[in-house]
Design a protein around this motif. Structure first.
Motif, PDB file in Angstrom:
ATOM      1  N   ALA A  94      -5.053 -13.039  -5.338  1.00 13.20           N
ATOM      2  CA  ALA A  94      -5.117 -12.027  -6.398  1.00 13.20           C
ATOM      3  C   ALA A  94      -3.712 -11.755  -6.936  1.00 13.20           C
ATOM      4  CB  ALA A  94      -5.745 -10.747  -5.854  1.00 13.20           C
ATOM      5  N   VAL A  95      -2.726 -11.671  -6.031  1.00 15.45           N
ATOM      6  CA  VAL A  95      -1.345 -11.426  -6.467  1.00 15.45           C
ATOM      7  C   VAL A  95      -0.882 -12.588  -7.338  1.00 15.45           C
ATOM      8  CG1 VAL A  95       1.050 -11.163  -5.692  1.00 15.45           C
ATOM      9  CG2 VAL A  95      -0.791 -10.004  -4.447  1.00 15.45           C
ATOM     10  N   THR A  96      -1.163 -13.820  -6.890  1.00 15.08           N
ATOM     11  CA  THR A  96      -0.744 -15.004  -7.656  1.00 15.08           C
ATOM     12  C   THR A  96      -1.386 -14.981  -9.051  1.00 15.08           C
ATOM     13  OG1 THR A  96      -0.698 -16.194  -5.577  1.00 15.08           O
ATOM     14  CG2 THR A  96      -0.604 -17.533  -7.563  1.00 15.08           C
ATOM     15  N   ARG A 133       0.808  -1.225   0.000  1.00 16.44           N
ATOM     16  CA  ARG A 133       0.000   0.000   0.000  1.00 16.44           C
ATOM     17  C   ARG A 133       0.838   1.271   0.000  1.00 16.44           C
ATOM     18  NH1 ARG A 133      -5.398   0.600   0.968  1.00 16.44           N
ATOM     19  NH2 ARG A 133      -6.595  -1.235   1.530  1.00 16.44           N
ATOM     20  N   GLU A 134       1.991   1.213   0.669  1.00 21.55           N
ATOM     21  CA  GLU A 134       2.846   2.393   0.769  1.00 21.55           C
ATOM     22  C   GLU A 134       3.528   2.683  -0.558  1.00 21.55           C
ATOM     23  OE1 GLU A 134       3.710   4.454   3.576  1.00 21.55           O
ATOM     24  OE2 GLU A 134       1.778   3.589   4.151  1.00 21.55           O
ATOM     25  N   ALA A 135       4.232   1.666  -1.072  1.00 16.69           N
ATOM     26  CA  ALA A 135       5.052   1.878  -2.263  1.00 16.69           C
ATOM     27  C   ALA A 135       4.227   1.811  -3.548  1.00 16.69           C
ATOM     28  CB  ALA A 135       6.171   0.839  -2.306  1.00 16.69           C
ATOM     29  N   LYS A 136       3.137   1.022  -3.540  1.00 19.03           N
ATOM     30  CA  LYS A 136       2.368   0.810  -4.771  1.00 19.03           C
ATOM     31  C   LYS A 136       0.869   0.940  -4.478  1.00 19.03           C
ATOM     32  CE  LYS A 136       4.112  -2.458  -7.515  1.00 19.03           C
ATOM     33  NZ  LYS A 136       5.014  -1.823  -8.458  1.00 19.03           N
ATOM     34  N   PRO A 137       0.414   2.151  -4.127  1.00 19.78           N
ATOM     35  CA  PRO A 137      -0.993   2.301  -3.730  1.00 19.78           C
ATOM     36  C   PRO A 137      -1.980   1.960  -4.851  1.00 19.78           C
ATOM     37  CG  PRO A 137       0.076   4.466  -3.909  1.00 19.78           C
ATOM     38  CD  PRO A 137       1.155   3.426  -4.031  1.00 19.78           C
ATOM     39  N   GLY A 138      -1.655   2.313  -6.091  1.00 20.28           N
ATOM     40  CA  GLY A 138      -2.585   2.083  -7.200  1.00 20.28           C
ATOM     41  C   GLY A 138      -2.749   0.595  -7.487  1.00 20.28           C
ATOM     42  N   VAL A 139      -1.630  -0.111  -7.597  1.00 16.68           N
ATOM     43  CA  VAL A 139      -1.669  -1.549  -7.887  1.00 16.68           C
ATOM     44  C   VAL A 139      -2.312  -2.292  -6.720  1.00 16.68           C
ATOM     45  CG1 VAL A 139      -0.196  -3.586  -8.224  1.00 16.68           C
ATOM     46  CG2 VAL A 139       0.306  -1.468  -9.455  1.00 16.68           C
ATOM     47  N   SER A 140      -1.951  -1.907  -5.507  1.00 17.15           N
ATOM     48  CA  SER A 140      -2.527  -2.571  -4.326  1.00 17.15           C
ATOM     49  C   SER A 140      -4.043  -2.395  -4.305  1.00 17.15           C
ATOM     50  CB  SER A 140      -1.940  -1.986  -3.037  1.00 17.15           C
ATOM     51  OG  SER A 140      -0.548  -2.117  -3.064  1.00 17.15           O
ATOM     52  N   ASN A 141      -4.495  -1.204  -4.693  1.00 14.99           N
ATOM     53  CA  ASN A 141      -5.939  -0.945  -4.710  1.00 14.99           C
ATOM     54  C   ASN A 141      -6.636  -1.854  -5.720  1.00 14.99           C
ATOM     55  OD1 ASN A 141      -8.269   0.513  -3.914  1.00 14.99           O
ATOM     56  ND2 ASN A 141      -8.106   1.823  -5.729  1.00 14.99           N
ATOM     57  N   LEU A 142      -6.022  -2.026  -6.901  1.00 18.12           N
ATOM     58  CA  LEU A 142      -6.632  -2.905  -7.919  1.00 18.12           C
ATOM     59  C   LEU A 142      -6.698  -4.339  -7.393  1.00 18.12           C
ATOM     60  CD1 LEU A 142      -4.976  -1.439 -11.151  1.00 18.12           C
ATOM     61  CD2 LEU A 142      -7.383  -1.268 -10.478  1.00 18.12           C
ATOM     62  N   LEU A 143      -5.649  -4.764  -6.701  1.00 16.64           N
ATOM     63  CA  LEU A 143      -5.651  -6.120  -6.140  1.00 16.64           C
ATOM     64  C   LEU A 143      -6.736  -6.257  -5.061  1.00 16.64           C
ATOM     65  CD1 LEU A 143      -1.776  -6.601  -5.876  1.00 16.64           C
ATOM     66  CD2 LEU A 143      -3.324  -7.941  -7.343  1.00 16.64           C
ATOM     67  N   GLU A 144      -6.920  -5.215  -4.258  1.00 14.42           N
ATOM     68  CA  GLU A 144      -7.972  -5.231  -3.218  1.00 14.42           C
ATOM     69  C   GLU A 144      -9.352  -5.318  -3.870  1.00 14.42           C
ATOM     70  OE1 GLU A 144      -8.033  -4.301   0.361  1.00 14.42           O
ATOM     71  OE2 GLU A 144      -5.856  -4.254   0.604  1.00 14.42           O
ATOM     72  N   ILE A 145      -9.526  -4.546  -4.935  1.00 16.76           N
ATOM     73  CA  ILE A 145     -10.834  -4.564  -5.621  1.00 16.76           C
ATOM     74  C   ILE A 145     -11.088  -5.974  -6.158  1.00 16.76           C
ATOM     75  CG2 ILE A 145     -12.103  -3.720  -7.652  1.00 16.76           C
ATOM     76  CD1 ILE A 145     -10.753  -0.989  -7.226  1.00 16.76           C
ATOM     77  N   TYR A 146     -10.074  -6.541  -6.782  1.00 18.71           N
ATOM     78  CA  TYR A 146     -10.234  -7.894  -7.348  1.00 18.71           C
ATOM     79  C   TYR A 146     -10.602  -8.885  -6.246  1.00 18.71           C
ATOM     80  CZ  TYR A 146      -9.337 -12.128 -10.010  1.00 18.71           C
ATOM     81  OH  TYR A 146      -9.484 -13.350 -10.630  1.00 18.71           O
ATOM     82  N   ALA A 147      -9.850  -8.860  -5.151  1.00 17.44           N
ATOM     83  CA  ALA A 147     -10.123  -9.790  -4.045  1.00 17.44           C
ATOM     84  C   ALA A 147     -11.519  -9.522  -3.477  1.00 17.44           C
ATOM     85  CB  ALA A 147      -9.056  -9.636  -2.962  1.00 17.44           C
ATOM     86  N   GLY A 148     -11.867  -8.246  -3.349  1.00 23.54           N
ATOM     87  CA  GLY A 148     -13.173  -7.874  -2.786  1.00 23.54           C
ATOM     88  C   GLY A 148     -14.334  -8.397  -3.620  1.00 23.54           C
ATOM     89  N   VAL A 149     -14.250  -8.247  -4.937  1.00 20.18           N
ATOM     90  CA  VAL A 149     -15.413  -8.644  -5.761  1.00 20.18           C
ATOM     91  C   VAL A 149     -15.428 -10.142  -6.090  1.00 20.18           C
ATOM     92  CG1 VAL A 149     -15.701  -6.332  -6.773  1.00 20.18           C
ATOM     93  CG2 VAL A 149     -14.395  -8.064  -8.031  1.00 20.18           C
ATOM     94  N   THR A 150     -14.271 -10.803  -6.021  1.00 19.89           N
ATOM     95  CA  THR A 150     -14.277 -12.237  -6.336  1.00 19.89           C
ATOM     96  C   THR A 150     -14.326 -13.088  -5.062  1.00 19.89           C
ATOM     97  OG1 THR A 150     -11.858 -12.304  -6.350  1.00 19.89           O
ATOM     98  CG2 THR A 150     -12.939 -11.982  -8.494  1.00 19.89           C
ATOM     99  N   GLY A 151     -14.186 -12.446  -3.908  1.00 15.53           N
ATOM    100  CA  GLY A 151     -14.211 -13.195  -2.649  1.00 15.53           C
ATOM    101  C   GLY A 151     -12.928 -13.990  -2.429  1.00 15.53           C
TER     102      GLY A 151
END
Ligand code: TYM
Length: 337
Positions: free
Chosen positions: A265-267, A241-259
């Motif tokens: 999500a990273v894998t 989140r600190e170094a890569k806020p944009g990419v981390s946010n996309l990964l959070e969104i993906y995890a959030g909507v796919t459960g």
């Protein structure tokens, strides 16, 4: 049965963060249709219009948005046969009276320290007393329904903490009166960030046309917004989140909507570049919202039905909240009629 209460402010069109942080979990936690637990209506959800009045707003917009937010909740799966859905001002007298009682044990200092108050008051010419007292009204919302759990996004953590403190203080001063609630958060997606400014929370009241995914946005618009999300200059997909806020946010969104988990999500995307990550996230969000968008169109065409559901919800909510209010007044030594 665990009693659940949560709320949403009708201050703009509902955005993806509201779904990931809150609404998605409200729906997932509902009991099965027709079960005895469903009949109990122990899960209570509220469109908090009195909270929406604490900042500048247009009266006509508030009316329309309140009905729209209620219809979005219904379309999302907040099924009135399995839970309680109502508009806060329909039970407004009881919520306002309970707020007054809690005001008498709330401290000026603890309200002044609320970060949401500080953020909203900062730089505003006119700061209403309503904005200052916002968290106490929120505590009343929660405590009036003997709530055990409050499913919310990360930004509501401090508010629910205050509700706990007020309940404990009241119980200590006046004897056991309130159930002490606790906040619950999703494993991923508790704080979805703006796509254009990923250091800032995605917010329905923000004027950030490209940064906020509205749940009623057309699929093509959603895809475009996600594909234009701000990332960074390397091409390394990882969660930081600190170094890569944009990419981390996309990964959070993906995890959030796919459960799925953030690790999963990273894998899923670590071998691909940002282009594939963005397409994958856009596809997942569009797929997640598709059934909801279809139902929402059908419901919106029948405002009479929405109003009927809200009236029935308010009737039951008033009955329950009034019982707790009377208990609270009695504990405080007020002479009951
Ligand atoms: P509100 O209307 O701002 O948001 C509704 C719910 O959505 C969550 N949320 C988010 N979650 C993840 N990422 C985001 N970017 C994001 N944006 C919003 C919020 O945390 C919230 O759970 N004060 C409350 C309304 C309220 C309430 C209550 C909530 C009034 N009374 C009693 C719970 C219990 C609010 O403004 O939510």
């Amino acid at each position: 049965m665990t009693r659940v209460f949560s709320g949403i402010k009708p201050t703009g069109s509902v955005q993806l963060g509201n779904f990931c942080g809150a609404i998605g979990r409200w729906v997932d936690g509902l009991p099965d249709a027709g079960s005895p637990a469903a009949d109990q209506r122990d899960q209570v959800f509220c469109v908090v219009d009195l909270h929406a009045m604490t900042v500048d707003y247009e009266p006509e917009t508030l009316t329309a948005t309140t009905r729209q937010v209620a219809s979005i909740l219904l379309a999302a799966g907040i099924d009135p046969a399995r839970c309680l859905l109502f508009v806060q001002s329909h039970v407004g007298g009881i919520h306002a009276e309970c707020t007054w009682l809690l005001n008498c044990v709330a401290g000026f200092g603890e309200l002044r320290r609320q970060t949401q108050f500080k953020d909203k008051a900062d730089g505003s010419e006119h700061v209403s007393v309503g904005l200052f007292d916002y968290p106490v009204l929120m505590a009343a919302d929660i405590l009036l329904y003997d709530t055990d759990e409050v499913p919310v996004g990360d930004d509501q953590r401090q508010h629910v903490e205050l509700a706990r403190d007020l309940a404990e203080r009241w119980n200590h001063r006046f004897g056991n009166t309130f159930v002490v609630p606790r906040a619950t958060f999703p494993p991923a997606g508790a704080r979805i960030m703006d796509l254009q400014t990923p250091t800032k929370k995605m917010s329905k009241s923000d004027d950030s046309p490209q940064g906020v995914v509205r749940v009623l946005d057309d699929p093509a618009v959603i895809t475009k917004k996600i594909k234009s999300a701000v990332t960074d200059s390397d091409n390394d997909v990882r969660h930081d989140r600190e170094a890569k806020p944009g990419v981390s946010n996309l990964l959070e969104i993906y995890a959030g909507v796919t459960g799925s988990s953030i690790d999963a999500a990273v894998t899923a995307f670590s071998a691909s570049g940002y282009g594939n990550l963005k397409s994958g996230v856009a596809e997942a969000v569009v797929e997640y919202l598709a059934p909801f968008q279809q139902r929402s169109g059908e419901l919106m065409a029948d405002p009479g039905e929405i109003d009927r559901i809200l009236r029935a919800g308010a009737e039951l909510a008033a009955e329950r909240a009034n019982a707790v209010l009377q208990r609270t007044k009695r504990s405080a030594g007020l002479l009951l009629p």
